[in-house]
Design an enzyme around this catalytic site. Structure first.
Site: not given
Length: 436
Positions: A184, A188-189, A121, A169, A81-84
């Site tokens: 955080s 999740k990832k 997304t 937070r 996966d990727k995360h931005s």
């Protein structure tokens, strides 16, 4: 140990043990830590930081507060996966998921909604009629082996401790803590059961991290913690000093995605960053030995039509129309008014306030400033020219899509206020460097 003692240790600059961190995360989920105690510990972490070992322990405890997907024996390829970290016009996940799936990887992407200047997304995908981002984990586990990629919204079963901690937070001015951001994101990832992760850390006047130093600090933290948690991870620091691609706005970005996948149009910067991220995902997943072979495979996924086919199958499987690729205008919302934005003078185009462009989309109705707001999927900007473009006075530099004339005029003025026309081009590097 009572909560006060754990808070006191971190308040005094000490390191928390794995057992203390696990007790804190249990307290998040069973409410044995009060809201005030969670806020106090979050502030102590914000002020005093955490070691890598502490952040690894916090990430894993938060990951394990809910379900962790297990793909062992169910798939014949790596789970990636990727995360931005977010920006304006960032629709990379939509095109990258079917591309890496076409190359033999599996991508179960748990995505979010937009808030503030960054687009989400989930919001983009929900402009497709019928597409449901709300899916059970059982459905995700059923579809991923068949499709190769599944892009859905966040599930309450994944890392539930993070939801409570983030909410606190958000109201205690501790969102910017790098240890807490890291835990955080990764809790999740990593609950997706990944074999590899690639981070896209945005830098510039349209990003949360404005400088290379700040972005590098976050990227290094994420890479070190994810690797410490057993998931090979790499971070790319990429430019967000301008809108990514040629559109900003939900339905417009979906249309750009379809044009990209079918080969009708691929904006060069968007194409480059997509290939860079995808190549690193395929390399980390062990499918290709080097960047050149990975890029060639990604290009082939596009030219063969396989990536477009996978995207179409995913849309249909999640409730969208089976013929979206063939007849997108029939399904995607269109604004009643489209107005040109013209250059007031000649020069080389530069953007100095990309956050302002994102907020202009929000004010058009295409985003939200608080979570309960509804969005207008049709509004936004298209035909956006990249920074460095040579412009003559009167040239069209973008088009605004709006619900009415007044909104269009305000958005056009905001667009012009976010740019300047310089005497010479000042190009920004798209990929600053890679960590990990």
């Amino acid at each position: 140990m009572i909560p006060q003692e754990i808070i006191k240790t971190k308040r005094n600059g000490g390191n928390l043990s794995q057992a203390e961190i696990q007790q804190f995360v249990r307290g998040l989920t069973d409410d044995s830590f009060s809201e005030g105690q969670v806020a106090a510990l979050a502030m102590a972490i914000y002020l005093n930081g955490m070691s890598v070992d502490e952040i690894v322990a916090l990430t894993l405890a938060m990951r394990d507060s809910g379900t962790v997907l297990n793909w062992q024996g169910k798939l014949n390829g790596p789970v990636v996966d990727k995360h931005s970290t977010g920006g304006v016009g960032d629709k990379v996940t939509l095109m990258l998921a079917p591309m890496v799936a076409a190359c033999g990887a599996f991508m179960p992407s748990i995505a979010g909604r937009g808030l503030g200047h960054t687009g989400g997304t989930v919001d983009k995908l929900e402009t497709i009629p019928g597409y449901s981002c709300t899916q059970s984990l059982e459905k995700i586990q059923q579809l991923l082996p068949q499709l190769g990629c599944v892009i859905v919204g966040q599930s309450s079963q994944l890392a539930p401790a993070d939801r409570r901690l983030y909410a606190i937070r958000d109201v205690t001015a501790t969102v910017e803590s790098i240890p807490l951001i890291t835990a955080s994101i990764l809790s999740k990832k990593l609950s997706e059961g990944l074999d590899a992760l690639v981070m896209d850390v945005k830098i510039g006047n349209g990003a949360i991290m404005r400088t290379v130093d700040d972005a590098s600090a976050l990227a290094s933290s994420i890479v070190n913690v994810a690797n410490g948690a057993g998931v090979p991870t790499r971070a790319l620091l990429t430019d967000m000093n301008q809108i990514l691609g040629s559109t900003a706005g939900n339905a417009l970005e979906v249309m750009e995605t379809l044009d990209y996948l079918t080969g009708k149009y691929r904006e060069p910067r968007l194409h480059q960053v997509t290939l860079e991220l995808g190549a690193n995902m395929l390399q980390l997943g062990g499918l290709y030995p080097d960047k050149a072979s990975a890029v060639a495979a990604l290009e082939q996924s596009l030219s063969s039509g396989k990536a477009a086919e996978i995207f179409a199958k995913m849309v249909a499987a999640l409730g969208g129309p089976a013929d979206l690729m063939e007849r997108p205008q029939q399904y995607l919302a269109a604004a009643p008014l489209v107005q040109d934005i013209v250059a007031p003078q000649s020069g080389y185009l530069q953007y100095h306030d990309t956050v302002g462009l994102g907020m202009a989309v929000v004010r058009l109705g295409g985003g939200r400033s608080h979570p309960s707001q509804q969005i207008d999927p049709a509004v936004g900007f298209s035909h956006i020219l990249p920074a460095g473009s040579k412009i003559q006075q009167g040239d069209v530099i973008a088009k605004v899509h709006a619900a009415g004339k007044d909104a269009a005029q305000v958005a056009a003025a905001e667009y012009l206020a976010a740019l300047h026309l310089a005497a010479a081009a000042e190009p920004y590097p798209l990929v600053h460097h890679i960590i990990g």
